[in-house]
Design a protein around this motif. Structure first.
Motif, PDB file in Angstrom:
ATOM      1  N   SER A 192      41.963  55.641  59.604  1.00 54.45           N
ATOM      2  CA  SER A 192      41.748  55.406  58.173  1.00 54.45           C
ATOM      3  C   SER A 192      42.879  54.504  57.686  1.00 54.45           C
ATOM      4  CB  SER A 192      41.743  56.731  57.403  1.00 54.45           C
ATOM      5  OG  SER A 192      43.054  57.247  57.294  1.00 54.45           O
ATOM      6  N   ASP A 193      42.965  54.311  56.374  1.00 52.23           N
ATOM      7  CA  ASP A 193      44.029  53.481  55.810  1.00 52.23           C
ATOM      8  C   ASP A 193      45.413  54.090  56.018  1.00 52.23           C
ATOM      9  OD1 ASP A 193      42.179  51.633  54.952  1.00 52.23           O
ATOM     10  OD2 ASP A 193      42.141  52.360  52.887  1.00 52.23           O
ATOM     11  N   THR A 194      45.481  55.410  56.199  1.00 52.19           N
ATOM     12  CA  THR A 194      46.775  56.084  56.312  1.00 52.19           C
ATOM     13  C   THR A 194      46.966  56.838  57.629  1.00 52.19           C
ATOM     14  OG1 THR A 194      45.909  58.029  55.180  1.00 52.19           O
ATOM     15  CG2 THR A 194      47.023  56.367  53.812  1.00 52.19           C
ATOM     16  N   VAL A 195      46.021  56.704  58.558  1.00 51.00           N
ATOM     17  CA  VAL A 195      46.118  57.431  59.830  1.00 51.00           C
ATOM     18  C   VAL A 195      45.817  56.487  60.994  1.00 51.00           C
ATOM     19  CG1 VAL A 195      45.249  59.352  61.221  1.00 51.00           C
ATOM     20  CG2 VAL A 195      45.401  59.591  58.736  1.00 51.00           C
ATOM     21  N   LEU A 196      46.733  56.492  61.972  1.00 47.62           N
ATOM     22  CA  LEU A 196      46.511  55.846  63.257  1.00 47.62           C
ATOM     23  C   LEU A 196      46.504  56.952  64.301  1.00 47.62           C
ATOM     24  CD1 LEU A 196      49.011  52.839  63.034  1.00 47.62           C
ATOM     25  CD2 LEU A 196      46.537  52.746  62.773  1.00 47.62           C
ATOM     26  N   ALA A 197      45.884  56.709  65.456  1.00 48.60           N
ATOM     27  CA  ALA A 197      45.865  57.714  66.516  1.00 48.60           C
ATOM     28  C   ALA A 197      46.351  57.085  67.814  1.00 48.60           C
ATOM     29  CB  ALA A 197      44.467  58.275  66.695  1.00 48.60           C
TER      30      ALA A 197
END
Length: 79
Positions: free
Chosen positions: A37-42
């Protein structure tokens, strides 16, 4: 621990490095990241980090300090 998040060939990338007295216990871990998302990387789990996917959650503290939360640690953004 030092967490460096950058980009290589247009792909977000993480470098996770032990520092201080622990620096010699493990070489740095590097991995490509996937935007969730705009605020989550994995980050895919690898090496001593064995979960299938690990989230990096970006946010801002009430005082305006940007941070990333990764592996049960919150670290301030240092430019």
């Amino acid at each position: 621990m030092r967490i460096t998040i950058g980009e290589r060939d247009g792909v977000p990338r993480l470098r996770w490095q032990l520092t201080g007295a622990m620096a010699d216990y493990s070489p740095p871990i590097e991995a490509d990241l996937v935007a969730v998302s705009d605020t989550v990387l994995a980050m895919p789990g690898l090496g001593p980090v064995s979960a299938p996917w690990l989230p990096l959650v970006f946010g801002t503290l009430p005082d305006g300090t940007p941070y990333v939360c990764f592996g049960m640690r919150a670290a301030p953004k240092i430019a």
